[in-house]
Scaffold this motif. Structure first.
Motif, PDB file in Angstrom:
ATOM      1  N   ASN A   1       0.849  -1.136  -0.005  1.00  0.00           N
ATOM      2  CA  ASN A   1      -0.081   0.046   0.091  1.00  0.00           C
ATOM      3  C   ASN A   1       0.857   1.235  -0.074  1.00  0.00           C
ATOM      4  OD1 ASN A   1      -2.460  -1.580   0.216  1.00  0.00           O
ATOM      5  ND2 ASN A   1      -2.173  -1.776   2.407  1.00  0.00           N
ATOM      6  N   VAL A   2       0.219   2.342  -0.560  1.00  0.00           N
ATOM      7  CA  VAL A   2       1.117   3.585  -0.714  1.00  0.00           C
ATOM      8  C   VAL A   2       0.007   4.622   0.112  1.00  0.00           C
ATOM      9  CG1 VAL A   2       1.712   5.411  -2.181  1.00  0.00           C
ATOM     10  CG2 VAL A   2       2.184   3.088  -2.647  1.00  0.00           C
ATOM     11  N   TYR A   3       0.929   5.366   0.840  1.00  0.00           N
ATOM     12  CA  TYR A   3      -0.066   6.201   1.946  1.00  0.00           C
ATOM     13  C   TYR A   3       0.712   7.694   1.556  1.00  0.00           C
ATOM     14  CZ  TYR A   3      -1.166   1.910   4.472  1.00  0.00           C
ATOM     15  OH  TYR A   3      -1.892   0.780   4.699  1.00  0.00           O
ATOM     16  N   HIS A   4      -0.277   8.419   1.284  1.00  0.00           N
ATOM     17  CA  HIS A   4       0.268   9.934   0.725  1.00  0.00           C
ATOM     18  C   HIS A   4       0.049  10.713   1.911  1.00  0.00           C
ATOM     19  CE1 HIS A   4       0.180   8.931  -3.590  1.00  0.00           C
ATOM     20  NE2 HIS A   4      -0.723   8.251  -3.395  1.00  0.00           N
ATOM     21  N   ALA A   5       0.988  11.972   1.890  1.00  0.00           N
ATOM     22  CA  ALA A   5       1.165  12.878   2.825  1.00  0.00           C
ATOM     23  C   ALA A   5      -0.256  13.392   3.219  1.00  0.00           C
ATOM     24  CB  ALA A   5       2.286  13.633   2.776  1.00  0.00           C
ATOM     25  N   SER A   6      -0.397  13.564   4.387  1.00  0.00           N
ATOM     26  CA  SER A   6      -1.614  14.356   4.806  1.00  0.00           C
ATOM     27  C   SER A   6      -1.061  15.775   5.190  1.00  0.00           C
ATOM     28  CB  SER A   6      -2.091  13.626   6.080  1.00  0.00           C
ATOM     29  OG  SER A   6      -1.313  13.480   7.209  1.00  0.00           O
ATOM     30  N   ILE A   7       0.352  15.908   5.754  1.00  0.00           N
ATOM     31  CA  ILE A   7       1.014  17.252   5.665  1.00  0.00           C
ATOM     32  C   ILE A   7       2.386  16.940   5.619  1.00  0.00           C
ATOM     33  CG2 ILE A   7       1.387  17.116   8.067  1.00  0.00           C
ATOM     34  CD1 ILE A   7       0.619  19.875   8.452  1.00  0.00           C
ATOM     35  N   ALA A   8       3.241  17.891   5.173  1.00  0.00           N
ATOM     36  CA  ALA A   8       4.750  17.971   4.953  1.00  0.00           C
ATOM     37  C   ALA A   8       5.311  19.142   5.424  1.00  0.00           C
ATOM     38  CB  ALA A   8       4.955  17.572   3.403  1.00  0.00           C
ATOM     39  N   ASP A   9       6.579  18.963   5.851  1.00  0.00           N
ATOM     40  CA  ASP A   9       7.180  20.179   6.232  1.00  0.00           C
ATOM     41  C   ASP A   9       8.783  19.935   5.852  1.00  0.00           C
ATOM     42  OD1 ASP A   9       8.478  22.506   7.312  1.00  0.00           O
ATOM     43  OD2 ASP A   9       8.142  22.228   9.347  1.00  0.00           O
ATOM     44  N   ALA A  10       9.027  20.340   4.325  1.00  0.00           N
ATOM     45  CA  ALA A  10      10.203  20.131   4.082  1.00  0.00           C
ATOM     46  C   ALA A  10      10.681  21.323   2.935  1.00  0.00           C
ATOM     47  CB  ALA A  10      10.248  18.663   3.192  1.00  0.00           C
ATOM     48  N   SER A  11      12.035  21.450   2.513  1.00  0.00           N
ATOM     49  CA  SER A  11      11.934  22.668   1.846  1.00  0.00           C
ATOM     50  C   SER A  11      11.880  22.254   0.279  1.00  0.00           C
ATOM     51  CB  SER A  11      13.558  22.766   1.822  1.00  0.00           C
ATOM     52  OG  SER A  11      14.471  21.704   1.407  1.00  0.00           O
ATOM     53  N   GLY A  12      11.754  20.997  -0.281  1.00  0.00           N
ATOM     54  CA  GLY A  12      11.685  20.646  -1.463  1.00  0.00           C
ATOM     55  C   GLY A  12      13.113  20.828  -2.211  1.00  0.00           C
ATOM     56  N   ILE A  13      14.191  20.848  -1.636  1.00  0.00           N
ATOM     57  CA  ILE A  13      15.548  21.007  -2.616  1.00  0.00           C
ATOM     58  C   ILE A  13      16.322  20.221  -1.415  1.00  0.00           C
ATOM     59  CG2 ILE A  13      17.414  22.781  -3.223  1.00  0.00           C
ATOM     60  CD1 ILE A  13      15.012  24.831  -3.561  1.00  0.00           C
ATOM     61  N   ILE A  14      17.292  19.587  -2.301  1.00  0.00           N
ATOM     62  CA  ILE A  14      18.408  18.895  -1.451  1.00  0.00           C
ATOM     63  C   ILE A  14      19.537  19.525  -2.327  1.00  0.00           C
ATOM     64  CG2 ILE A  14      19.452  16.723  -0.763  1.00  0.00           C
ATOM     65  CD1 ILE A  14      17.096  15.154  -1.499  1.00  0.00           C
ATOM     66  N   PRO A  15      20.298  20.360  -1.523  1.00  0.00           N
ATOM     67  CA  PRO A  15      21.604  20.772  -2.131  1.00  0.00           C
ATOM     68  C   PRO A  15      22.752  19.616  -2.665  1.00  0.00           C
ATOM     69  CG  PRO A  15      21.215  22.053  -0.220  1.00  0.00           C
ATOM     70  CD  PRO A  15      20.374  20.648  -0.152  1.00  0.00           C
ATOM     71  N   PRO A  16      23.331  20.146  -3.643  1.00  0.00           N
ATOM     72  CA  PRO A  16      24.455  19.045  -4.142  1.00  0.00           C
ATOM     73  C   PRO A  16      25.644  18.580  -3.069  1.00  0.00           C
ATOM     74  CG  PRO A  16      25.050  21.238  -5.430  1.00  0.00           C
ATOM     75  CD  PRO A  16      23.453  21.314  -4.454  1.00  0.00           C
ATOM     76  N   GLN A  17      25.829  17.411  -2.725  1.00  0.00           N
ATOM     77  CA  GLN A  17      26.730  16.977  -1.969  1.00  0.00           C
ATOM     78  C   GLN A  17      26.452  17.443  -0.520  1.00  0.00           C
ATOM     79  OE1 GLN A  17      29.759  14.992  -2.832  1.00  0.00           O
ATOM     80  NE2 GLN A  17      28.683  15.217  -4.748  1.00  0.00           N
ATOM     81  N   ALA A  18      25.288  17.166  -0.223  1.00  0.00           N
ATOM     82  CA  ALA A  18      24.695  17.887   1.068  1.00  0.00           C
ATOM     83  C   ALA A  18      23.631  16.954   1.325  1.00  0.00           C
ATOM     84  CB  ALA A  18      24.435  19.653   1.192  1.00  0.00           C
ATOM     85  N   ALA A  19      22.987  17.157   2.575  1.00  0.00           N
ATOM     86  CA  ALA A  19      21.975  16.518   3.381  1.00  0.00           C
ATOM     87  C   ALA A  19      20.910  17.502   3.671  1.00  0.00           C
ATOM     88  CB  ALA A  19      22.374  15.659   4.422  1.00  0.00           C
ATOM     89  N   ALA A  20      19.724  17.239   3.764  1.00  0.00           N
ATOM     90  CA  ALA A  20      18.333  18.134   4.398  1.00  0.00           C
ATOM     91  C   ALA A  20      17.733  17.062   5.249  1.00  0.00           C
ATOM     92  CB  ALA A  20      17.760  18.825   3.131  1.00  0.00           C
ATOM     93  N   THR A  21      16.765  17.959   6.001  1.00  0.00           N
ATOM     94  CA  THR A  21      15.755  17.239   6.885  1.00  0.00           C
ATOM     95  C   THR A  21      14.452  17.746   6.341  1.00  0.00           C
ATOM     96  OG1 THR A  21      17.426  17.285   8.719  1.00  0.00           O
ATOM     97  CG2 THR A  21      15.154  17.042   9.117  1.00  0.00           C
ATOM     98  N   GLY A  22      13.819  16.730   6.566  1.00  0.00           N
ATOM     99  CA  GLY A  22      12.227  16.834   6.221  1.00  0.00           C
ATOM    100  C   GLY A  22      11.231  16.162   7.025  1.00  0.00           C
TER     101      GLY A  22
END
Length: 289
Positions: free
Chosen positions: A230-251
């Motif tokens: 099963n696939v469960y789609h997000a009911s809410i999200a808090d993330a930037s939408g961008i992952i910089p090159p050679q770096a990490a991001a949190t969401g």
């Protein structure tokens, strides 16, 4: 005695209650959950050497009380610790025969609580909106964006609150599974997952790592979790939408109930694959002739 609570007093009492709870760490902990009902007077046993933490679904509007004080230097049978804007507060008996009462205002509804000293005090009490705990197909219509924002905030502050108020997080199921989903030039790790049972919601904390030379653009609102078939789609999200090159991001993102609106009752122990819909920045718009 009308109670007016200030943040500085709540912070001072938070430290007092933390040390008291540690001193009585061997005492059996009584954990309770009650549905919210304005027609009910809630009788809550408390103790002199352990705090009792009371939690609501989201931030409180006001607390008014009698025989209770937020200032340890002001004589009162019961001491209270509360920071305005929080969804919980703690009380502790300052007298062996203490009795007190508070009226809690939440979402324009008033709830009546009565405290008395007992040899078996409650460690924590979680009040939940009975409508949220239902099992009908209208679950997602009742879990409003405001409720979901509150759950995200509770997940983000989980570690800080757990250190200062351990009782306040005992009703939140928590795990750090470390499940990894691999993509061509980035990977997604589920660092933490939180379950809020009355809302039937899982909140995921993600670490998104980009090993490529170009930034990765994705759509946060379309994040999803694959659990089993099963696939469960997000009911809410808090993330930037961008992952910089050679770096990490949190969401963060949450899933609520089933795709059809009922309860899913998903476990935090399930293996999760995270679906990240990528967006190509140079995509061109094709107009019909």
């Amino acid at each position: 005695m009308e109670l007016r609570i200030h943040a500085v007093l709540g912070l001072a009492l938070a430290l007092l209650f933390t040390s008291a709870g540690q001193a009585a760490g061997k005492r059996p902990q009584v954990i309770k959950q009650f549905p919210l009902d304005e027609r009910t007077v809630y009788e809550i046993p408390i103790g002199p050497d352990v705090p009792t933490t009371l939690m609501f679904p989201s931030a409180l509007t006001a607390i008014e009380g009698a025989n209770i004080s937020a200032n340890p230097d002001t004589p009162a049978p019961v001491l209270l610790a509360y920071t305005p804007g929080r969804y919980f507060f703690s009380v502790r008996a300052a007298d062996p025969n203490a009795k007190a009462a508070v009226n809690v205002v939440w979402k324009n509804r008033t709830f009546v609580l009565r405290f008395f000293v007992s040899k078996e005090p409650y460690a924590s009490v979680t009040f939940y909106d009975d409508a949220l705990a239902g099992r009908s197909a209208s679950l997602q219509r009742r879990v409003t964006p405001e409720v979901l924002l509150g759950l995200l905030d509770r997940a983000k502050s989980f570690r800080i609150v757990a250190q200062q108020y351990p009782e306040a997080v005992q009703q939140i199921e928590h795990a750090a599974p470390g499940d990894v989903t691999l993509y061509k030039d980035f990977r997604v790790t589920v660092e933490e997952v939180f379950r809020f049972d009355p809302e039937d919601t899982l909140v995921f904390k993600l670490k998104l790592e980009n090993s490529g030379e170009s930034e990765v653009i994705y759509q946060p609102q379309r994040l999803a979790a694959r659990i089993g078939q099963n696939v469960y789609h997000a009911s809410i999200a808090d993330a930037s939408g961008i992952i910089p090159p050679q770096a990490a991001a949190t969401g963060y993102f949450a899933i609520t109930g089933t795709p059809h609106g009922g309860r899913a009752n998903l476990s935090i122990k399930n293996r999760v694959s995270v679906i990240v819909p990528r967006v190509e920045r140079d995509a061109s718009l094709v107009l019909p002739e």
